[in-house]
Design a protein around this motif. Structure first.
Motif, mmCIF file in Angstrom:
data_model
loop_
_atom_site.group_PDB
_atom_site.id
_atom_site.type_symbol
_atom_site.label_atom_id
_atom_site.label_comp_id
_atom_site.label_asym_id
_atom_site.label_seq_id
_atom_site.Cartn_x
_atom_site.Cartn_y
_atom_site.Cartn_z
ATOM 1 N N ASP A 132 1.157 -1.403 0.034
ATOM 2 C CA ASP A 132 0.176 0.078 -0.125
ATOM 3 C C ASP A 132 0.832 0.815 -0.119
ATOM 4 O O ASP A 132 0.557 1.755 -0.587
ATOM 5 N N ALA A 157 0.726 4.642 -2.984
ATOM 6 C CA ALA A 157 1.000 5.754 -2.241
ATOM 7 C C ALA A 157 1.867 6.295 -2.711
ATOM 8 O O ALA A 157 1.974 7.621 -2.998
ATOM 9 N N GLU A 206 1.450 7.025 -6.516
ATOM 10 C CA GLU A 206 0.361 7.891 -6.721
ATOM 11 C C GLU A 206 0.358 9.443 -6.591
ATOM 12 O O GLU A 206 0.178 10.301 -7.033
ATOM 13 N N ARG A 209 -0.151 16.176 1.541
ATOM 14 C CA ARG A 209 -1.468 15.098 1.149
ATOM 15 C C ARG A 209 -0.429 14.029 0.686
ATOM 16 O O ARG A 209 -0.481 12.954 1.923
ATOM 17 N N GLN A 210 -0.050 13.658 -0.311
ATOM 18 C CA GLN A 210 0.930 12.460 -0.419
ATOM 19 C C GLN A 210 1.409 11.759 -0.084
ATOM 20 O O GLN A 210 1.828 11.130 0.440
ATOM 21 N N GLN A 211 2.646 12.931 1.034
ATOM 22 C CA GLN A 211 3.626 12.534 1.270
ATOM 23 C C GLN A 211 3.468 11.927 3.032
ATOM 24 O O GLN A 211 3.680 10.904 3.500
ATOM 25 N N ARG A 212 2.222 12.432 3.465
ATOM 26 C CA ARG A 212 1.530 12.033 4.335
ATOM 27 C C ARG A 212 1.260 10.689 4.053
ATOM 28 O O ARG A 212 0.452 9.886 5.078
ATOM 29 N N GLN A 213 0.195 10.501 2.943
ATOM 30 C CA GLN A 213 -0.435 8.931 2.729
ATOM 31 C C GLN A 213 0.805 7.711 2.665
ATOM 32 O O GLN A 213 0.460 7.433 3.097
ATOM 33 N N ALA A 265 1.703 7.577 5.921
ATOM 34 C CA ALA A 265 0.981 6.496 7.024
ATOM 35 C C ALA A 265 0.666 5.253 6.557
ATOM 36 O O ALA A 265 0.613 4.590 8.055
ATOM 37 N N LYS A 266 0.775 4.746 5.955
ATOM 38 C CA LYS A 266 1.389 3.306 5.143
ATOM 39 C C LYS A 266 2.276 2.753 5.910
ATOM 40 O O LYS A 266 2.420 0.946 6.632
#
Length: 445
Positions: free
Chosen positions: A271, A275, A278, A315-319, A322-323
């Motif tokens: 995941d 991310a 993405e 946004r993207q790097q936080r996602q 989180a994974k």
């Protein structure tokens, strides 16, 4: 002239004959398995064949693999049809060929997802399939444990019921003998009452065991379906279990429950890869052909669109972060569960080994001693040095020792079932199950 034997003495003689024929043969109350009896292996096979939980895990794995195959392909192109700039008032309202701005348009748009992103998405679904397959191993291990425990419970409750019936017969004979002895002044009323109490206690235990038999049968039917016979085959030897050899090979992570956590962690890392992929935007190209009425020329348009990732840091790097944190959580849980499972296995092994030693004591010491005591008491009775009640009590004690051994064997079988089916038969799993230490193997890009 024939000698008339008093009824009371005749009853005692018959009782003595019963004791003589049963002495040293307490195992005869245990019925021999019939040819069509249900073995443990057959019960396990039936349970696996009938299991809907295993079929559900197989379906989940198959679904994930189909999604993995589809994720490797580009998204479907988009066909665009439109009417543009149609007048809605005035003399040419709703006309499609009077206003030069009115166009009939047909277009095609295609999003070109980067290959790296498609591979990451495909890999994520593959990991999910592996997770489902590992979950199947967990379900299979649990099903086998519970099936074996139900089989053993049914087997030993049946054997216990047969032993208690033997005790009940002897207890009833003891009551009758003591009543006769009491009538002739050779026994006290308290001895008669004590024998009656013991007989009543055995009857109560029989009621309890009968209920336990029904309960164990219901548990077994839950796994194997309707039973064609209530006869069970001889159980397997309880002094060997596969888990000991497995742990000696240092493969604790192949335990299905631990392997599942490892598979979940790999899914979390997949995941994180998705991310990360993405975080780089995809381009969508479009081509549009616009038809206008005469004498105006047709028009063509080409365009490209992409998302504006203006706040990637938040946004993207936080996602991605989180994974990766989720993967770290699962790695820590894996280590904690590993310690817990090793402790539980050590406890089970210690109790199992202790029970085996106790069973050997029963076979080599306690049961032979109880049989010798019965024989010695009977010999003393023949010599006139003890009472018939003492002979019956020694015989009951011998059967009670056999009952205690049977109960211990049932508890040992329960422990054996937990240990034997902790690991699948082949001890192999659909992925590399080496334990992953906590930590970030992958940095945010």
């Amino acid at each position: 002239m024939s000698r008339i034997v008093p009824p009371r003495r005749r009853a005692l003689a018959l009782l003595l004959a019963f004791i003589l024929t049963s002495l040293g043969n307490w195992t005869v109350v245990i019925a021999s398995p019939a040819e069509d009896s249900l073995s443990l292996e057959e019960a396990l096979h039936l349970a696996e064949t009938r299991s809907q939980a295993l079929q559900a895990q197989d379906a989940a794995a198959l679904a994930a693999r189909h999604q993995s195959h589809a994720a490797e392909r580009l998204p479907d192109p988009m066909l665009q049809l439109s009417l543009t700039n149609v007048p809605v008032n005035g003399p040419s309202r709703f006309s499609l060929d009077e206003d030069p701005m009115t166009m009939r348009s047909v277009g095609l748009a295609q999003t070109f997802t980067r290959k790296a992103k498609r591979q990451a998405q495909s890999q994520r679904f593959k990991r999910q399939a592996e997770e489902a397959e590992t979950g199947r191993g967990v379900r299979l291990a649990t099903m086998r444990q519970q099936t074996a425990q139900a089989w053993f419970a049914y087997y030993y409750q049946q054997r216990l019921h047969e032993l208690l019936l033997g005790q009940q017969r002897l207890a009833a004979e003891q009551v009758e003998a003591l009543r006769g002895a009491y009538g002739s002044g050779q026994a006290s009323l308290s001895a008669v009452l004590e024998a009656q109490t013991r007989a009543a206690e055995i009857g109560t235990r029989l009621h309890t065991v009968s209920a336990a038999i029904d309960s164990a049968r219901a548990r077994l039917v839950r796994w194997v379906g309707a039973l064609e016979t209530d006869q069970l085959a001889v159980p397997p030897a309880l002094d060997q279990t596969r888990i000991t050899a497995h742990l000696s090979d240092h493969k604790p992570d192949a335990l299905p429950s631990l392997a599942l956590i490892s598979a979940q962690r790999r899914s979390a890392l997949a995941d994180a890869d998705v991310a990360r992929a993405e975080a780089r935007a995809d381009l969508t190209w479009s081509l549009m052909y616009n038809q206008r009425s005469e004498p105006f020329s047709d028009l063509a348009s080409i365009g490209v669109s992409f998302p504006l990732q203006w706040n990637k840091k938040n946004r993207q790097q936080r996602q991605v972060a989180a994974k990766l944190a989720e993967a770290d959580r699962l790695a820590a849980e894996h280590e904690e569960h590993l310690r817990e499972h090793l402790m539980e296995v050590d406890v089970l092994l210690a109790q199992w080994r202790s029970n085996l030693k106790q069973l050997r004591d029963y076979e080599e010491k306690l049961i032979p001693l109880a049989a010798q005591r019965s024989a010695s008491t009977l010999s003393a009775y023949r010599s006139g040095n003890t009472s018939l009640a003492s002979v019956l009590k020694a015989r009951l004690d011998e059967l009670a020792t056999a009952t205690d051994k049977l109960n211990l064997e049932a508890r040992t079988a329960d422990l054996w079932s937990e240990l034997e089916f902790l690991v699948p038969d082949d001890a192999s799993l659909p992925m590399d199950n080496r334990a992953m230490a906590p930590g970030r193997e992958r940095e945010i890009q």
